[in-house]
Enzyme design. Structure first.
Site, mmCIF file in Angstrom:
data_model
loop_
_atom_site.group_PDB
_atom_site.id
_atom_site.type_symbol
_atom_site.label_atom_id
_atom_site.label_comp_id
_atom_site.label_asym_id
_atom_site.label_seq_id
_atom_site.Cartn_x
_atom_site.Cartn_y
_atom_site.Cartn_z
ATOM 1 N N LYS A 147 0.842 -1.191 0.000
ATOM 2 C CA LYS A 147 0.000 0.000 0.000
ATOM 3 C C LYS A 147 0.879 1.243 0.000
ATOM 4 O O LYS A 147 0.588 2.238 -0.632
ATOM 5 C CB LYS A 147 -0.853 0.032 1.276
ATOM 6 C CG LYS A 147 -1.766 -1.144 1.414
ATOM 7 C CD LYS A 147 -2.326 -1.232 2.829
ATOM 8 C CE LYS A 147 -2.932 -2.609 3.041
ATOM 9 N NZ LYS A 147 -3.313 -2.908 4.394
HETATM 10 N N1 GLU Z 1 -4.466 -8.197 8.686
HETATM 11 C C1 GLU Z 1 -3.319 -8.880 8.184
HETATM 12 C C2 GLU Z 1 -2.842 -8.193 6.919
HETATM 13 O O1 GLU Z 1 -3.573 -7.419 6.327
HETATM 14 C C3 GLU Z 1 -3.598 -10.326 7.859
HETATM 15 C C4 GLU Z 1 -3.423 -11.158 9.065
HETATM 16 C C5 GLU Z 1 -3.603 -12.626 8.846
HETATM 17 O O2 GLU Z 1 -3.863 -13.078 7.735
HETATM 18 O O3 GLU Z 1 -3.503 -13.341 9.842
HETATM 19 O O4 GLU Z 1 -1.714 -8.428 6.536
#
Ligand code: GLU
Length: 483
Positions: A247
């Site tokens: 991002k």
């Molecule tokens: N929220 C995490 C991310 O966007 C993903 C976490 C997970 O897959 O356990 O990288």
């Protein structure tokens, strides 16, 4: 674990748009879930209050929907579960798997700096592990703040990764990390484990930047007595400059691809091959075929590059697989928005639009290419391509166009056959090559030198339009000459 419904998930953080990296993670989980007849669930990881943005949740979900990755059940949001997590930290403390840590941020900072000077890896030095019960009590009563840490046992941690195979880590490298902050709130890894457990997640496929978290999470699962899911960590998706898609580098919102005329089928197909392979020579697959073939033994353990040109090549292939009607449905609003036609005009001439699509389809790399390719099928008000004009519009071709127009006047209807017939007869009668007629005629009818076959264009435009355009070109050449 065996009698649980196989459940897969994606857990995007709304700190940015859904880029191709997270989209690929979502897709792998979804394909695998469909392959085994399991469930696919979505969790929004929005506990980072400073970076999470409410307005990003909708675009993330709409990108998943655009890709066709439908989910089961309610979407879980971590921010609504903060109180729920607290009891698990307490449970870990009370069962002896965790301990209170009274170290102040300053103390920890000093420890970290010391480790840096000594060039040793920093890990919590367990200063608070050996505190006596009396000392702990005393410090609590004195109002000292404390966090909770997980106590990592001696030994090694090992698990079998669906992508990377057997992974092993010396527990000395997994520090006694904090599971709850001094205000009682759970840290990221504790929240993830509780969520995955509560959501019945049996398989976690995610990027390999999470492997360190996985080793930590395994110890939380063990401390809480939960079943450990199967993990698979896919290599990163890289940009053509070999940097990781992120991002921060401004990598594109997946929704943007839709606006740029990419079909979700093409995106799904292309993404599926970034880190997985059907082990055949064929690269073009429908979603149904991917679901059928998607088994975890075909993951690749090397980084994959996301190449927009390759995506376009997949898109072109998938456009050819669409019916003319489907493409007409997608193209109609684009043509209206570009001002080439109106909704009403198209409604009454749907077959015409379908036929236009049929002859242009093989030139479309993006659905939106229809706007640029088809202009002359909707309007005669075009200018002639300058280079082609210099080459093909001259006195000789003017006389040819006059002759051609006269011959068309004598024909009742222009079809593919009659179009070919008049051009052939003209070539034979004048003893010239057909190309000598085809080039100026094409330019007169479309304004551009390339495009579908001339007979297709004549057939679609019809006798009246063809005659009008021939006369316009004849006049144009005459004026051009005198000017
Ligand atoms: N929220 C995490 C991310 O966007 C993903 C976490 C997970 O897959 O356990 O990288």
């Amino acid at each position: 674990m065996t009698d649980r419904v196989p459940t897969f998930r994606v857990a995007p953080s709304p700190t940015g748009y859904l880029h191709v990296g997270v989209a690929r993670t979502a897709l792998f989980n979804w394909l695998f879930a469909k392959h085994v007849g399991g469930r696919f669930v979505v969790r929004i990881e929005d506990t980072d209050l400073e970076r999470s943005k409410e307005e990003l949740i909708e675009p993330i979900l709409s990108a998943l929907s655009w890709l066709g990755l439908d989910w089961d059940g309610e979407i879980i949001r971590q921010s609504t579960r903060l109180d729920h997590y607290k009891q698990f930290a307490v449970q870990i403390l009370e069962s002896g798997h965790g301990y209170r840590c009274f170290c102040s941020p300053d103390q920890l900072k000093a420890d970290r700096e010391k480790a840096k000077v000594e060039k040793s890896a920093f890990g919590y030095n367990r200063r608070c592990l050996e505190l006596s019960d009396a000392e702990i009590q005393e410090r609590i009563e004195a109002g000292e703040k404390y966090a909770l840490r997980l106590r990592i046992p001696e030994g090694e941690t090992t698990y079998s990764d669906m992508v990377a195979g057997e992974l092993i880590r010396d527990n000395k490298e997994i520090e006694d990390f904090i599971i709850a902050r001094s205000d009682g709130t759970a840290t990221y890894n504790l929240a993830v484990v509780i969520d995955d457990h509560d959501m019945g997640v049996t398989h976690v496929i995610r990027g390999n930047d999470h492997i360190t978290n996985t080793f930590k999470q395994i110890h939380i699962y063990q401390a809480l007595g939960f079943d450990i899911p199967q993990f698979g960590h896919t290599p990163m998706i890289l940009r053509p400059d070999k940097k990781k898609v992120s991002k921060r580098l401004g990598d594109k919102d997946v929704n943007q691809f839709s606006k740029e005329g990419i079909l979700p089928e093409a995106m799904v197909n292309y993404l599926s091959l970034l880190g997985w392979s059907p082990k055949t020579d064929n690269e073009i697959y429908s979603v149904e075929e991917l679901i059928e073939r998607f088994t975890p033994d075909n993951f690749n353990n090397s980084n994959a590059v996301f190449d927009q040109d390759k995506l376009l090549a997949f898109n072109k292939e998938h456009i050819q697989l669409k019916s003319d009607h489907e493409l007409a449905v997608m193209s109609a609003p684009m043509l209206v928005e570009a001002g080439l036609t109106t909704k009403y005009w198209l409604e009454t001439r749907w077959e015409y639009l379908r036929n236009v699509i049929a002859v242009l389809k093989e030139r479309m790399k993006r659905v939106s290419d229809i706007v640029e390719l088809s202009g002359y099928f909707f309007s005669a008000d075009f200018s002639y391509d300058a280079k082609a004009r210099a080459k093909h519009f001259h006195e000789e071709s003017r006389l040819l166009l006059i002759d051609l127009a006269e011959r068309i006047e004598a024909v009742d209807e222009l079809t593919l056959e009659t179009s070919e017939q008049v051009i052939t007869e003209l070539a034979v009668d004048r003893d010239i090559k057909k190309a000598t007629i085809i080039h100026p005629t094409r330019l007169a009818l479309s304004g551009v030198p390339g495009g579908p076959g001339l007979y297709d264009i004549m057939n679609l435009l019809g006798r009246k339009n063809v005659l009008d355009r021939l006369h316009r070109a004849i006049d144009f050449i005459a004026n051009d000459r005198t000017n």
